[in-house]
Design a protein around this motif. Structure first.
Motif: not given
Length: 468
Positions: A51-63
């Motif tokens: 998909c050429q998409a980022p896969i996050e193992f840790g932090a993902e969202f900007i709150h």
């Protein structure tokens, strides 16, 4: 005496990178030591090859809109998309639109930090007695417990109301109820820091595990183990950015650091008032977005194509989310607190199998029908990782002032940063980690300029903002 750097930074998470960048730009020679083979700490992004998409193992969202993060992405012209879509809840095996958010907010708004501190669970028993007659109140109470244990990865019987209130106030200042994602994932933030460090000529040594820190006023000696064997480095000032649970660990546990002499009692006491939250997350990529064709019970005219978050009482993965507004065939499962305890230490096949079972129950699809659709699965066990030992920190009952005590400098020689030391109410967040790193850098810069013998946390926030 000849030293290896003006400042040695222990840990190349975002707090260590932020501090090293600020110090390097002000002309200090800085050496960063990182136990892992990667840079970023609990920020770990991989690129999905299909998909050429980022896969996050840790932090993902900007709150919300923390300036420290938004500024970095905007400078590198990285787009940030707000998380949008429908929220669905599983009730008695059926999916329906969630309608409990306002009731949970009403409960949370009743918390008061002017009263003596208490655990969230005790507060909930006091303010919202479990009434068999009042079904709506009972459900709101259960959802509030799920929110605290899910969002904060916290034990409701340990987490303090004062800490929760402080966090809620901090969120209000930056629109923290809104969630965003950068199109590159958090990898873009790490690349931004690495670019700054390169320009400032900051050195980074990875795969170097610090085992002992000997110190006296004005001199530190760091003993570590790296690819070339045992190494000893010296500097007049040392910045420690180790995660909370690593600081709480004792030798000979892997990753634990021996301080000689031991840290002051005030700092050791602060360590007992903070706790590391537990989370297991798994990211699943399927051949296609099969949920686009699923219609919730009784709603044939509507499908889950617009689903963003899905909530249930599943004992393994109670929360799921999609990549909306991007429409990748990727969905993430979130297992906090007790759920994480059941999964941590298990092998990959066990975690993936239980995630598929949970997702199948949520969508009313047999596991054997989901398995052929699965193309890839990603996860990292942060609890079982000796260099993190958990997800992110929270304050227990009576933790008032613990972050300040943990982050306070010791004899103008030892300095401390990391999300657990953030004093703004943003513990557990990337922007909280960055703020702590810049605060520590400001303390070091101010103290070296003034040639003072001691520094106290809290005097340098304005200075920290200036060096950002």
């Amino acid at each position: 005496m000849s030293t290896d750097a003006d400042v040695i930074v222990i840990g190349a998470g975002v707090s260590g990178l932020a501090a090293a960048s600020a110090l390097g730009r002000r002309g200090h020679s800085v050496l960063v030591l990182e136990a892992r083979a990667w840079i970023g700490g609990r920020v770990l992004t991989q690129q999905d090859p299909v998909c050429q998409a980022p896969i996050e193992f840790g932090a993902e969202f900007i709150h919300g809109r923390p300036a420290s993060i938004w500024k970095a992405f905007r400078q590198h012209k990285i787009n940030i998309a707000e998380v949008k879509g429908d929220n669905w809840c599983a009730e008695e095996g059926r999916l329906s639109t969630c309608d409990f958010f306002s009731e949970v907010e009403d409960i949370l708004d009743k918390m008061d930090d002017r009263s003596p501190d208490e655990s969230f669970y005790t507060f909930l028993q006091r303010c919202c007695p479990d009434s068999k007659k009042n079904t709506q109140q009972r459900e709101a109470r259960e959802r509030a417990l799920e929110y605290v244990s899910g969002f904060n990865a916290a034990d409701p019987e340990l987490v303090g109301v004062h800490w929760l209130v402080k966090g809620m106030r901090a969120e209000e200042k930056i629109e923290g109820d809104r969630a965003f994602r950068p199109e590159t994932g958090y990898a873009g933030l790490i690349e931004s820091f690495l670019e700054q460090l390169s320009q400032a000529d900051v050195s980074i040594r990875t795969s170097t595990v610090v085992e002992e820190i000997e110190w006296k006023q004005g001199l530190t000696k760091v003993k570590g183990r790296g690819p070339q064997g045992i190494t000893t480095l010296t500097s007049p000032r040392l910045l420690v950015t180790l995660p909370l649970a690593v600081l709480q660990a004792s030798p000979p546990q892997v990753g634990a650091v021996q301080f000689s002499p031991p840290l002051p009692e005030t700092k050791q006491e602060a360590l007992t008032k903070l706790e590391m939250g537990k989370v297991i997350r798994v990211v699943l990529r399927f051949r296609h977005r099969f949920w686009d064709a699923i219609s919730p019970h009784g709603q044939r005219s509507k499908t889950l194509a617009g689903a963003s978050f899905l909530f249930s009482q599943d004992p393994w993965f109670p929360t799921w989310w999609t990549t909306l507004p991007a429409k990748f065939p990727i969905i993430t499962g979130w297992a906090p607190f007790r759920c994480a305890e059941r999964l941590s230490g298990r092998d990959r096949s066990f975690v993936v199998a239980h995630s598929l079972r949970s997702l199948g129950l949520l969508f009313d699809i047999a596991t054997e029908d989901l398995e052929p659709l699965l193309d890839a699965a990603y996860f990292h066990d942060w609890q079982n990782d000796p260099f993190s030992r958990g997800a992110y920190s929270y304050g227990k009952v009576g933790a008032d002032g613990a972050q300040e005590a943990l982050g306070s400098p010791v004899e103008n020689t030892l300095f401390f940063a990391g999300e657990a030391t953030d004093t703004t109410g943003r513990n557990g967040t990337v922007d909280g980690a960055i703020a702590s790193g810049r605060r520590a850098a400001a303390e070091i810069l101010r103290c070296t300029r003034a040639h003072t013998s001691s520094c106290e946390i809290g005097k340098f926030h304005r200075f920290a903002n200036n060096i950002a």
